[in-house]
Write an enzyme that holds these catalytic residues in place. Structure first.
Site, mmCIF file in Angstrom:
data_model
loop_
_atom_site.group_PDB
_atom_site.id
_atom_site.type_symbol
_atom_site.label_atom_id
_atom_site.label_comp_id
_atom_site.label_asym_id
_atom_site.label_seq_id
_atom_site.Cartn_x
_atom_site.Cartn_y
_atom_site.Cartn_z
ATOM 1 N N ARG A 38 0.815 -1.218 0.000
ATOM 2 C CA ARG A 38 0.000 0.000 0.000
ATOM 3 C C ARG A 38 0.847 1.267 0.000
ATOM 4 N NH1 ARG A 38 -4.842 -2.512 2.638
ATOM 5 N NH2 ARG A 38 -6.566 -1.057 2.668
ATOM 6 N N ARG B 118 -21.529 -2.277 3.361
ATOM 7 C CA ARG B 118 -20.811 -3.381 3.992
ATOM 8 C C ARG B 118 -20.774 -3.195 5.507
ATOM 9 N NH1 ARG B 118 -14.684 -4.361 2.048
ATOM 10 N NH2 ARG B 118 -14.115 -2.959 3.718
ATOM 11 N N ARG C 130 -17.187 -4.188 10.939
ATOM 12 C CA ARG C 130 -15.942 -3.413 10.910
ATOM 13 C C ARG C 130 -16.237 -1.961 11.245
ATOM 14 N NH1 ARG C 130 -12.322 -4.682 5.696
ATOM 15 N NH2 ARG C 130 -11.522 -2.657 6.355
ATOM 16 N N ARG D 255 -9.789 6.862 4.511
ATOM 17 C CA ARG D 255 -9.167 5.678 3.904
ATOM 18 C C ARG D 255 -8.963 5.904 2.406
ATOM 19 N NH1 ARG D 255 -13.248 1.242 5.661
ATOM 20 N NH2 ARG D 255 -11.936 -0.150 4.451
HETATM 21 P P1 AMP Z 1 -8.330 -3.610 4.378
HETATM 22 O O1 AMP Z 1 -9.016 -4.762 5.030
HETATM 23 O O2 AMP Z 1 -7.329 -4.026 3.347
HETATM 24 O O3 AMP Z 1 -9.286 -2.565 3.874
HETATM 25 O O4 AMP Z 1 -7.475 -2.893 5.528
HETATM 26 C C1 AMP Z 1 -8.086 -2.307 6.666
HETATM 27 C C2 AMP Z 1 -7.123 -1.348 7.327
HETATM 28 O O5 AMP Z 1 -5.951 -2.059 7.761
HETATM 29 C C3 AMP Z 1 -6.587 -0.226 6.442
HETATM 30 O O6 AMP Z 1 -7.464 0.895 6.402
HETATM 31 C C4 AMP Z 1 -5.267 0.101 7.126
HETATM 32 O O7 AMP Z 1 -5.483 0.877 8.288
HETATM 33 C C5 AMP Z 1 -4.789 -1.270 7.565
HETATM 34 N N1 AMP Z 1 -3.950 -1.920 6.531
HETATM 35 C C6 AMP Z 1 -4.243 -3.050 5.813
HETATM 36 N N2 AMP Z 1 -3.259 -3.355 4.973
HETATM 37 C C7 AMP Z 1 -2.303 -2.395 5.129
HETATM 38 C C8 AMP Z 1 -1.035 -2.141 4.515
HETATM 39 N N3 AMP Z 1 -0.549 -2.939 3.548
HETATM 40 N N4 AMP Z 1 -0.337 -1.063 4.942
HETATM 41 C C9 AMP Z 1 -0.798 -0.254 5.914
HETATM 42 N N5 AMP Z 1 -1.987 -0.423 6.520
HETATM 43 C C10 AMP Z 1 -2.738 -1.486 6.137
#
Ligand code: AMP
Length: 191
Positions: free
Chosen positions: A89, A128, A134, A146
């Site tokens: 990311r 969602r 969540r 985000r």
């Molecule tokens: P996701 O389930 O991929 O939408 O991730 C949920 C949250 O986890 C994100 O909004 C970030 O706060 C954190 N997160 C997930 N993957 C990453 C990553 N590769 N780098 C930094 N933060 C992450």
């Protein structure tokens, strides 16, 4: 090995499509979001630290997620490939991933990027949030943060892989099946 990155903003359908892809191709699914939520559920020190960032809609520090991915690569020998979902990311994460894969004498074959408009993303995430449990899906200002993090820090990851000619854009709006077929078509061209 065939390693793939499924890329796109929050709510673009990466999780849904990842499930279908791993079922079809047998890769190991590595979602840093799922790994972090599991750490939070187990109340580990890493999970507690990460929760502060996740609850604000901010990215977790690079060293935390890079460490998790490094461990996951080591603890899953013999898989036909890895599907990275929600990672890398940031540009620093992308560079770290390339180095980790190089040590394993492999590389990213392709980045498939799902394109979805911002208004559609917000709509999907709020929707969602009604069932996912969540907390980062229920508040529109956190969702906007985000998306902002995605625009400023994550989009450069696509530029990074574009420099190696590895990015393919896929329309992320339409039925789940239509999008899945478009993804499979690109994968099958390369395997
Ligand atoms: P996701 O389930 O991929 O939408 O991730 C949920 C949250 O986890 C994100 O909004 C970030 O706060 C954190 N997160 C997930 N993957 C990453 C990553 N590769 N780098 C930094 N933060 C992450």
């Amino acid at each position: 090995m065939f390693n793939i990155i499924l890329f796109g903003p929050p709510g673009s359908g990466k999780g849904t499509q990842s499930q279908k892809l791993i079922e079809k191709y047998g890769w190991k699914h590595l979602s840093t979001g799922d790994l972090l939520r599991s750490e939070i559920a187990q109340q580990t020190p890493l999970g507690l630290e990460a929760k502060n960032f996740i609850d604000k809609g901010q990215l977790v520090p690079d060293e935390v997620v890079i460490g998790m991915i490094s461990t996951a690569l080591e603890t899953n020998p013999g898989v036909p490939g890895f599907l990275f979902d929600g990672f890398p990311r940031t540009a620093a994460q992308a560079e770290a991933l390339d180095k980790l894969l190089q040590l394993k004498k492999t590389a990213i074959a392709v980045m498939l990027a799902l394109d979805v408009s911002e208004e559609e993303l917000v709509k999907r995430l709020l929707n969602r949030g009604q069932s996912s449990g969540r907390s980062d899906d229920t508040d529109e200002s956190i969702i906007r943060s985000r998306i902002e993090e995605y625009e400023t820090k994550t989009k450069p990851v696509a530029d990074y892989y574009n420099g190696f000619n590895k990015v393919v854009h896929i329309k992320g709006e339409g039925s789940v099946e239509e999008i899945f077929e478009a993804l499979c078509k690109e994968i099958d061209k390369r395997t």
